[in-house]
Write an enzyme that holds these catalytic residues in place. Structure first.
Site, short mmCIF file in Angstrom:
data_model
loop_
_atom_site.label_atom_id
_atom_site.label_comp_id
_atom_site.label_asym_id
_atom_site.label_seq_id
_atom_site.Cartn_x
_atom_site.Cartn_y
_atom_site.Cartn_z
N GLU A 196 49.15 28.72 36.66
CA GLU A 196 49.95 29.03 35.33
C GLU A 196 49.60 30.51 35.18
O GLU A 196 50.41 31.14 34.53
CB GLU A 196 49.28 28.28 34.64
CG GLU A 196 49.90 28.36 32.93
CD GLU A 196 48.92 28.69 32.00
OE1 GLU A 196 48.58 27.92 30.93
OE2 GLU A 196 48.28 29.86 32.21
N GLU A 197 48.72 31.13 35.73
CA GLU A 197 48.49 32.61 35.42
C GLU A 197 49.37 33.60 36.26
O GLU A 197 49.11 34.70 36.30
CB GLU A 197 47.23 32.90 35.77
CG GLU A 197 46.17 32.11 34.95
CD GLU A 197 45.85 32.92 33.41
OE1 GLU A 197 46.19 34.04 33.55
OE2 GLU A 197 45.64 32.17 32.50
N ASP A 202 30.36 45.97 37.83
CA ASP A 202 31.62 45.43 37.92
C ASP A 202 32.39 45.32 36.51
O ASP A 202 31.65 45.04 35.46
CB ASP A 202 31.38 44.04 38.52
CG ASP A 202 30.46 43.92 40.00
OD1 ASP A 202 30.80 45.19 40.33
OD2 ASP A 202 29.89 43.15 40.06
N GLU A 223 51.27 21.42 32.96
CA GLU A 223 50.41 20.62 31.94
C GLU A 223 51.09 19.50 31.78
O GLU A 223 50.63 18.34 31.80
CB GLU A 223 50.74 21.52 30.43
CG GLU A 223 49.38 22.71 30.73
CD GLU A 223 49.95 23.72 29.80
OE1 GLU A 223 51.25 23.97 29.45
OE2 GLU A 223 49.13 24.53 29.27
N ASP A 259 46.44 24.74 36.32
CA ASP A 259 46.24 25.70 35.17
C ASP A 259 44.92 26.01 35.22
O ASP A 259 44.29 24.89 34.56
CB ASP A 259 46.67 24.96 33.76
CG ASP A 259 46.48 25.71 32.60
OD1 ASP A 259 45.84 26.80 32.39
OD2 ASP A 259 46.85 25.14 31.55
N LEU A 262 42.53 27.77 33.35
CA LEU A 262 41.76 27.48 32.07
C LEU A 262 42.83 27.18 30.93
O LEU A 262 43.56 28.09 30.64
CB LEU A 262 40.92 28.62 31.73
CG LEU A 262 39.58 28.42 31.16
CD1 LEU A 262 38.69 27.58 32.09
CD2 LEU A 262 38.92 30.03 31.32
N ASP A 263 42.82 25.86 30.45
CA ASP A 263 43.49 25.40 29.46
C ASP A 263 43.08 25.59 27.97
O ASP A 263 41.87 25.18 28.01
CB ASP A 263 43.99 24.08 29.60
CG ASP A 263 44.87 23.56 28.55
OD1 ASP A 263 46.14 23.98 28.35
OD2 ASP A 263 44.42 22.72 27.93
N ASP A 270 39.68 33.20 32.32
CA ASP A 270 41.02 32.70 32.72
C ASP A 270 41.30 33.33 33.99
O ASP A 270 41.63 32.61 34.91
CB ASP A 270 42.11 32.50 31.80
CG ASP A 270 42.22 33.55 30.95
OD1 ASP A 270 41.79 34.64 31.05
OD2 ASP A 270 43.03 33.74 29.90
#
Ligand code: AHG
Ligand code: MN
Ligand code: MN
Length: 334
Positions: free
Chosen positions: A94-95, A65, A280, A116, A118-119, A71
């Site tokens: 956010e992505e 894979d 955020e 968000d 992964l900040d 993120d």
């Protein structure tokens, strides 16, 4: 023997909801589903450094894979944990440039989730703390698929907000407008346990947190404020210490617990700074205010800003009440 109650996140949410007459339990379910997604993200985050020695070659893992960037993976996990539950009508991440619709075959609910996933993701490879941020609204449109209008509501309309720090331990901090409560993950049982009840930010701190590499481009008000913090004055604990992790959530979490100020101002290159209002600014502002702190964009409460775009940016000045108020004065004087 000191007696401490053992309270899981789930129990805390249910009890909190019970104290609100007319509550249906939908809300507890949303937070519970979200905490499941968070545990999955935590599992992946905590083995991030192992990816290369567990057999992955390049971007493929042992099963052939594609290894997803963390993120992207976190984004996917949250969406898939939440899309089929019947509680949400739309999401925003956010992505993703556009709003995230609920698949046609699933029921649409009353709530809107913005996140968000992964900040601070640029910190992953250095094993530095990163986080997840979320924000929950009631929908505005009456029924069916949620729309952009449901997603871009002012922050004061949030009904819950929270974040997770994947740090030396993993903590979840949330508010539903009844104070701010922190839970620490006990990895051996996979439960978030209440560890920080009713967090109050100190009225004034002695730490400032900002990317000072941007100094050259700041407005004079910001420059003067930072110089003020660096002057010596014993009664006001100056000079302050500077701390900047570069993961907003970790910098904000420290600010919440120790006091002081975190700022990401606008500057001559980026007039609205870097941080995003919906993902955020707003959730952090809600938490800071609920903990007795302040959160402004320079001239007004972040929570009062009426958003025009899903990915709108905002300058951010958050933290201890007195620190933000002094900063505000410098900004006004310019
Ligand atoms: P994200 O990883 O979600 O894109 O956010 C990164 C943000 C925030 O976490 C942090 O405070 C800020 O970027 C750091 O920016 P600078 O490197 O410009 O200081
Ligand atoms: Mn971020
Ligand atoms: Mn992010």
């Amino acid at each position: 023997m000191a007696h401490h109650k053992i309270v899981t996140l789930e129990r805390h949410i249910i009890e909190g909801e019970r104290s609100h007459p007319g509550a249906t339990g939908n809300f507890s379910n949303i937070l519970r589903d979200l905490s499941l997604a968070i545990k999955i993200i935590w599992r992946e985050v905590s083995k991030a450094g192992l990816v290369n020695i567990l057999g992955a070659t390049g971007t493929e893992n042992i099963h052939g894979d594609q290894v997803k960037k963390l993120d992207v993976l976190a984004d996917d996990v949250i969406y898939k944990a939440m899309d089929h539950t019947g509680h949400l009508c739309v999401m925003g991440s956010e992505e993703h440039e556009e709003i995230l619709k609920i698949p046609t075959n699933y029921p649409k609910g009353k709530y809107v989730l913005l996140y968000d996933p992964l900040d601070g993701s640029s910190n992953i490879d250095a094993n530095v703390s990163i986080g997840t941020i979320f924000s929950l609204y009631r929908r505005i449109t009456p029924n069916g698929d949620g729309t952009l209008e449901d997603c871009i509501q002012p922050g004061y309309k949030q009904i819950a907000a929270g974040y997770v720090v994947y740090g030396s331990s993993t903590m979840l901090v949330y508010t539903t407008g009844d104070g701010v409560h922190g839970f620490t993950l006990d990895p051996s049982i996979g439960e978030f346990l209440l560890s920080h009840e009713n967090i109050q930010i100190p009225k004034r701190g002695k730490i400032y947190s900002v990317n000072e590499g941007n100094y050259k481009w700041w407005d004079s008000g910001v420059k003067k404020y930072i110089k003020y913090l660096q002057e010596e004055d014993k009664p006001t604990n100056r000079p302050y210490s500077g701390r900047y992790i570069g993961s907003m959530i970790a910098d904000v979490h420290r600010t919440l617990l120790y006091g002081g100020i975190f700022l990401y101002p606008g500057d001559s290159r980026n007039p609205n700074g870097k941080l995003r209002l919906m993902y955020e600014g707003n959730p952090i502002a809600y938490i800071m205010e609920q903990a007795g702190g302040r959160a402004i964009d320079g001239s007004r409460r972040i929570l009062d800003v009426v958003p025009k775009k899903l990915h709108q940016k905002t300058p951010v000045f958050v933290g201890s009440e007195e620190d933000v108020t002094i900063c505000e004065k410098f900004l006004k004087e310019g």
